[in-house]
Enzyme design. Structure first.
Site, short mmCIF file in Angstrom:
data_model
loop_
_atom_site.label_atom_id
_atom_site.label_comp_id
_atom_site.label_asym_id
_atom_site.label_seq_id
_atom_site.Cartn_x
_atom_site.Cartn_y
_atom_site.Cartn_z
N ASP A 26 0.84 -1.17 0.00
CA ASP A 26 0.07 0.05 -0.14
C ASP A 26 0.84 1.34 -0.01
O ASP A 26 1.85 1.34 0.50
CB ASP A 26 -0.95 0.01 1.19
CG ASP A 26 -1.93 1.00 1.04
OD1 ASP A 26 -3.17 0.55 0.90
OD2 ASP A 26 -1.86 1.97 1.03
N GLY A 84 -15.52 3.47 3.58
CA GLY A 84 -14.09 3.98 3.48
C GLY A 84 -13.47 3.02 1.94
O GLY A 84 -12.46 3.72 1.91
N HIS A 91 -10.34 -5.70 -3.14
CA HIS A 91 -8.90 -6.16 -2.70
C HIS A 91 -9.18 -6.03 -1.05
O HIS A 91 -9.77 -5.40 -0.41
CB HIS A 91 -7.87 -4.62 -3.08
CG HIS A 91 -8.51 -3.35 -2.59
ND1 HIS A 91 -9.37 -2.68 -3.15
CD2 HIS A 91 -8.41 -2.73 -1.48
CE1 HIS A 91 -10.03 -1.74 -2.71
NE2 HIS A 91 -9.13 -1.63 -1.50
N HIS A 93 -7.16 -5.74 2.50
CA HIS A 93 -5.89 -5.19 3.07
C HIS A 93 -5.25 -5.96 4.21
O HIS A 93 -6.08 -6.57 5.06
CB HIS A 93 -6.45 -3.83 3.96
CG HIS A 93 -6.88 -2.84 3.29
ND1 HIS A 93 -5.92 -1.48 2.87
CD2 HIS A 93 -8.08 -2.52 2.52
CE1 HIS A 93 -6.96 -0.86 2.13
NE2 HIS A 93 -8.28 -1.15 1.97
P1 5GP Z 1 -9.70 1.36 -0.20
O1 5GP Z 1 -9.90 2.69 0.35
O2 5GP Z 1 -10.62 1.19 -1.48
O3 5GP Z 1 -10.05 0.18 0.77
O4 5GP Z 1 -8.55 1.09 -0.41
C1 5GP Z 1 -7.55 1.59 -1.39
C2 5GP Z 1 -6.04 1.61 -1.01
O5 5GP Z 1 -5.23 1.55 -2.22
C3 5GP Z 1 -5.55 2.52 -0.11
O6 5GP Z 1 -5.10 2.05 1.15
C4 5GP Z 1 -4.66 3.47 -0.60
O7 5GP Z 1 -3.57 3.63 0.22
C5 5GP Z 1 -4.09 2.16 -1.88
N1 5GP Z 1 -3.56 3.18 -3.04
C6 5GP Z 1 -4.42 4.04 -3.79
N2 5GP Z 1 -3.47 4.42 -4.58
C7 5GP Z 1 -2.46 3.66 -4.78
C8 5GP Z 1 -1.35 3.53 -5.69
O8 5GP Z 1 -1.18 4.34 -6.65
N3 5GP Z 1 -0.35 2.63 -5.40
C9 5GP Z 1 -0.67 1.72 -4.08
N4 5GP Z 1 0.47 0.76 -4.09
N5 5GP Z 1 -1.63 1.95 -3.35
C10 5GP Z 1 -2.55 2.87 -3.57
#
Ligand code: 5GP
Length: 107
Positions: A26, A84, A91, A93
């Site tokens: 991340d 969130g 995906h 975490h």
């Molecule tokens: P969500 O908020 O959808 O559960 O998780 C999305 C995750 O993707 C977040 O934790 C964010 O930090 C991560 N993320 C967003 N853009 C990028 C990126 O360009 N590269 C990486 N490695 N992680 C990303």
């Protein structure tokens, strides 16, 4: 967005790849270990759709996350905008290491 990282179009640290799944570090880690376990297919927006559509793929993601966590870990699937979720390509975490400071749950 995750698919563009997998294809190399935008940068990202891919730590593991199998036929159907890849694991990305991340970009904004919220724990000493913060990995995203992502199916290559973009067919599923969230874990509910994935569990219904391809439970074996979900099981593979969980197994890979457990292996890479290398010990106890927290597995989080943000599901829906109000929870969130910002990327609508399912995906997991994987958070490991010292989890005492904050978490995806209360950000
Ligand atoms: P969500 O908020 O959808 O559960 O998780 C999305 C995750 O993707 C977040 O934790 C964010 O930090 C991560 N993320 C967003 N853009 C990028 C990126 O360009 N590269 C990486 N490695 N992680 C990303």
């Amino acid at each position: 967005m995750f698919a563009r990282i997998l294809s190399g179009e935008i940068p990202g640290e891919i730590v593991r790849e199998t036929d159907r799944v890849f694991v990305l570090r991340d970009i904004a880690p919220q724990a000493p270990v913060h990995l995203l376990v992502i199916p290559k297919t973009e067919d599923y927006a969230n874990v509910v759709e994935l569990a219904a559509g391809d439970p074996a793929l979900l099981a593979e993601m969980v197994g890979l996350g457990a292996e890479l966590a290398g010990g106890d870990f927290r597995l989080v699937f943000n599901t829906g905008e109000d929870a969130g979720q910002t990327v609508f390509h399912v995906h997991a975490h994987v958070l490991a290491g010292d989890l005492s400071e904050g978490s995806l749950v209360d950000r």
